[in-house]
Write a protein that holds these residues in place. Structure first.
Motif, PDB file in Angstrom:
ATOM      1  N   ILE A  78      34.030  41.178  39.844  1.00 27.74           N
ATOM      2  CA  ILE A  78      35.124  41.353  40.815  1.00 27.74           C
ATOM      3  C   ILE A  78      34.774  40.703  42.155  1.00 27.74           C
ATOM      4  O   ILE A  78      35.552  39.922  42.709  1.00 27.74           O
ATOM      5  CB  ILE A  78      35.445  42.843  41.002  1.00 27.74           C
ATOM      6  N   ASN A  79      33.586  41.014  42.669  1.00 32.31           N
ATOM      7  CA  ASN A  79      33.185  40.451  43.959  1.00 32.31           C
ATOM      8  C   ASN A  79      32.984  38.943  43.882  1.00 32.31           C
ATOM      9  O   ASN A  79      33.314  38.213  44.831  1.00 32.31           O
ATOM     10  CB  ASN A  79      31.899  41.123  44.449  1.00 32.31           C
ATOM     11  N   VAL A  82      36.561  37.284  43.832  1.00 34.22           N
ATOM     12  CA  VAL A  82      37.207  37.394  45.149  1.00 34.22           C
ATOM     13  C   VAL A  82      36.538  36.465  46.154  1.00 34.22           C
ATOM     14  O   VAL A  82      37.210  35.734  46.891  1.00 34.22           O
ATOM     15  CB  VAL A  82      37.174  38.855  45.649  1.00 34.22           C
ATOM     16  N   HIS A 185      33.250  39.857  53.993  1.00 34.44           N
ATOM     17  CA  HIS A 185      32.865  40.178  52.617  1.00 34.44           C
ATOM     18  C   HIS A 185      31.357  40.019  52.418  1.00 34.44           C
ATOM     19  O   HIS A 185      30.680  40.886  51.831  1.00 34.44           O
ATOM     20  CB  HIS A 185      33.640  39.282  51.648  1.00 34.44           C
TER      21      HIS A 185
END
Length: 295
Positions: A78-79, A82, A185
């Motif tokens: 997921i990271n 993104v 992030h």
């Protein structure tokens, strides 16, 4: 430097070589198209390369130092997706901001023939630029690095090796926004990584890994502060319809005051859509007059 076309009387504050030079050739189109816009400035090119290096460095550390070695595959996937999407959008925005004509006024159009072809009314005043030998529209300023007059020039940014002006401000705003999101992030991921290390075991952290993470954390923090501030300044400039140069020089407002929503649509596009956040969608700025002269 002024010209009153109605009476054909010239009143120059400086010598009128610009209007008499053989180099002043009227353009066939107010904004020539077909050629790629790129500023050949050594300092700007170096800054642009450094920008790409720092963004790709963050991508490398996040993916190959923190996420891929992690045992949590869902967290990493997921990271990773993104972060990679944000990096791609940031670099695409950077390219568009760097390679898009910011609104350059054609060189050498300040000739008697071209001025007469505009069919201006008596008493209408034109300003010419003695540096690039062009008719200077309202709210345009000359950039010594681009060597052109730029419509609604906000400033010249070495990070994109280009001016921020009427036609590329959207891409510059998106670039600052996506870099700020990348920095935030990365900063969060670095924080979680060190927190996990302190709670469990730091034996897996080699000196090289520690150095890479510390440098990434410092880079992310500095870029987050810088790009967030720049994004805020640009959005404020758009909402108030006042460029950075106009604010700095405290120029008198000669243009009509518009609502914030109208000003946003003038930069990002006349129809609100997801295209506002895409560097691949050219903003539809409607039909605008190629020359907005001071009267």
């Amino acid at each position: 430097r002024r010209l009153l076309p109605g009476s054909h009387r010239r009143n120059f504050e400086r010598k009128p070589e610009c209007f008499q030079s053989e180099k002043c050739v009227p353009p066939s189109h107010p904004y020539p198209t077909g050629a790629m816009w790129f500023i050949r400035d050594g300092c700007g090119i170096v800054f642009a390369i450094v920008t790409w290096f720092l963004v790709l460095y963050a991508e490398f550390v996040v993916l190959f130092v923190m996420l891929i070695p992690s045992g949590d595959y869902m967290y990493s996937a997921i990271n990773g997706i993104v972060f990679s999407v944000l990096v791609f959008l940031a670099l695409a925005s950077h390219c568009r901001a760097m390679l898009t004509d910011p609104g350059a006024v054609p060189k050498g159009n300040a000739t008697k023939e071209f001025i007469e072809s505009l069919q201006l009314t008596s008493g209408q005043v034109l300003y010419s630029c003695p540096k690039c030998c062009s008719i200077k529209p309202d709210r345009a300023h000359h950039c010594r690095i681009c060597k052109r007059c730029i419509r609604k020039m906000d400033h010249h940014c070495p990070w994109i090796n280009n001016c921020v002006g009427e036609k590329n401000q959207k891409y510059f705003v998106l670039f600052t926004m996506y870099v700020a999101l990348i920095s935030l992030h990365a900063l969060i991921l670095v924080g979680f990584h060190f927190l996990h290390c302190f709670e469990e075991d730091c034996s897996s952290f080699s000196p090289t890994t520690m150095t890479l993470l510390i440098f990434l954390g410092l880079e992310a923090l500095l870029f987050l502060i810088f790009t967030s501030a720049m994004f805020r300044i640009q959005m404020l400039s758009i909402c108030t319809d006042e460029t950075g140069i106009e604010q700095l020089k405290k120029e008198d407002r000669k243009w009509a005051k518009k609502t914030t929503w109208v000003n946003l649509k003038a930069v990002f596009g006349h129809r609100f859509s997801l295209g506002w956040a895409s560097p691949f969608v050219m903003p539809n700025q409607g039909k605008t007059d190629g020359y907005q002269h001071v009267i």
